[in-house]
Design a protein around this motif. Sequence first.
Motif, short mmCIF file in Angstrom:
data_model
loop_
_atom_site.label_atom_id
_atom_site.label_comp_id
_atom_site.label_asym_id
_atom_site.label_seq_id
_atom_site.Cartn_x
_atom_site.Cartn_y
_atom_site.Cartn_z
N SER A 6 -5.81 7.53 -1.02
CA SER A 6 -4.39 8.11 -0.40
C SER A 6 -4.50 9.56 -0.49
CB SER A 6 -3.50 7.39 -1.44
OG SER A 6 -3.34 5.90 -0.91
N PHE A 7 -5.03 10.26 -1.73
CA PHE A 7 -5.02 11.59 -1.76
C PHE A 7 -5.49 12.22 -0.62
CE2 PHE A 7 -3.54 12.29 -6.40
CZ PHE A 7 -2.84 13.50 -5.96
N ASP A 8 -6.67 11.58 -0.13
CA ASP A 8 -7.37 12.32 0.94
C ASP A 8 -6.69 11.98 2.14
OD1 ASP A 8 -9.79 12.57 -0.41
OD2 ASP A 8 -10.61 10.92 -0.12
N MET A 9 -5.83 11.15 2.53
CA MET A 9 -5.04 11.03 3.14
C MET A 9 -3.90 11.60 3.62
SD MET A 9 -4.46 6.57 3.52
CE MET A 9 -3.27 6.79 4.76
N TYR B 88 0.86 -1.03 0.15
CA TYR B 88 -0.07 0.17 -0.05
C TYR B 88 1.06 1.24 0.06
CZ TYR B 88 -3.47 -3.47 1.26
OH TYR B 88 -4.32 -4.56 1.16
N LEU B 89 1.53 1.76 -1.25
CA LEU B 89 2.08 2.56 -1.41
C LEU B 89 1.71 3.87 -2.12
CD1 LEU B 89 5.77 0.84 -1.71
CD2 LEU B 89 4.73 2.02 0.14
N GLU B 90 0.45 3.78 -2.35
CA GLU B 90 -0.34 4.72 -3.40
C GLU B 90 0.06 6.26 -2.83
OE1 GLU B 90 -1.63 0.90 -4.25
OE2 GLU B 90 -1.77 1.90 -2.31
N PHE B 91 -0.20 6.28 -1.42
CA PHE B 91 0.26 7.70 -0.90
C PHE B 91 1.49 8.24 -1.36
CE2 PHE B 91 2.01 5.04 2.05
CZ PHE B 91 3.26 5.63 2.57
N LYS C 217 -7.13 2.57 -8.72
CA LYS C 217 -7.53 3.92 -8.98
C LYS C 217 -8.38 4.26 -7.48
CE LYS C 217 -10.66 7.18 -11.31
NZ LYS C 217 -11.55 7.17 -12.58
N GLN C 218 -9.04 3.55 -6.76
CA GLN C 218 -9.77 4.00 -5.67
C GLN C 218 -8.68 3.95 -4.57
OE1 GLN C 218 -13.02 4.60 -5.51
NE2 GLN C 218 -12.99 4.38 -7.68
N LYS C 219 -7.67 3.16 -4.70
CA LYS C 219 -6.71 3.23 -3.64
C LYS C 219 -5.75 4.45 -3.65
CE LYS C 219 -5.47 -1.74 -2.95
NZ LYS C 219 -4.29 -2.57 -3.01
#
Length: 470
Positions: A440-443, A396-399, A434-436
């Motif tokens: 992540s952008f929200d995080m 989980y490195l999307e952020f 895409k959903q991740k």
Amino acid sequence: MSKPNKLKKCLQVEIDAADPFKNDVLDRKANIEILTQFITSYEQSIVLCIDAGWGQGKTTFIKMWQQYLKNQDIPTIYFNAWESDYTDDALIALIGEIGLVIDNLSGEDKSKAKGFFSTIKNKIGYLTKDASSKEWLTIGSAIGSLISGGRIKVDKIAEFTANLGASLAKDQIEKYEKSKQVLFEFKQALSRLAECYCGDDDNKPLVIFIDELDRCRPNFAIEVLEKAKHLFNVDNIIFVLATDKTQLGHSIRAVYGQGLDVNGYLRRFIDFDYLLPSPVKSDFIVSLSKQLELDKYLNRNIFSDYPLIKILKDIINLYNLTLREQEAFCNILNIAVRTHFYIREDNCVTFLFLLNILKLKFPDLYKSLNRDNKSTFVSNVLENINAQYTANNTYYLEFLECMLLSVIRPASQFSYEETIDDYVRKYNLNDVKKQKLIHSFDMVKGFEITIQDLLTIKNAIEISSSFRLN
């Protein structure tokens, strides 16, 4: 108790004499127990190869195994081939290591062992590389005596060489017969010497570990293989090679040519291969962080409820860092976080992880980071990250990807929905990904990073790299 900011370095795994698996964070005990049962089940001499890539823990594995065997009263010898390849003859180096452990024996075994070792030393002169060159030195000396005052005595040399062919043929036949007898006596003495180490138990062979063979000069590595197989092929001796067979193959081809069938060649010397299982590397990084007293720092959460250690595990698994690369990574990380407090901030620390790994794995990409090419650099890093992903990745490195995108286009200047859509199309990402990214952008809102931040982190890594932790 250590001082708060006292620097440490990653140390080799300590092998506890009473419990060799006490510090075994890679769960090697089961492998070692099975291999011990295997080698003690053979009556004949065998050569076993422990095959693993660079930095995968081969040396620690065999030293742990060696201590385990010692605790089972099975005699062992450790031979670091790389440390010995300065010598001209591998046989002398191997015999020298065997002789060094005689003093560990006691009583009658020690006395008999010294006698057998003396016999081996007397025979070794006939089996070394220098032995064959001595007669040519004699011949050269004889020819030299026929040269006087710069004038060559042609008639004398002609007479000398006329008799040389027949003489050499006779000498070679006699030498061959003698060498066969010497080899028989050498092996016999070697087997009896091994018995002294083993005592009366037939199920306890002398186990000789050969390490770092893949790092040796090609000629020396080949010679060690030849000597182990041909001269040490006697009862009561087991050879265990710890090597990267792929790298060893490169060394062999350097001598015999690129077209050589390396696997076929190695089958002449190696009876059995054991591919060392890949360790659970995330366990190792946790162990290193505790050793360097970084665990409290790495166990804190960022982005509300996301622990740094989880990010670190994911990125190390994504980039498949070897154990040795993880040690180098942690040494740099340790110095950086203790000397540059700014990079401890949540918006910097994950990029410290990323740039540190790029320095180890993709140095050209890492070096390309500068103030004038931020868009190119970030695009190349994003491409690099996506190249590491496979269909089965669960990291989980999307952020991290979102924060990289923000370096190019700060949030105040773009719609993140549009940016994500462009990114998804470019790399043909699925809807789950895409959903991740959207989540992540929200995080990471409020955790934007600039090119100056990246350059500061790079500078911290470079200063840390200049420390030499020997």
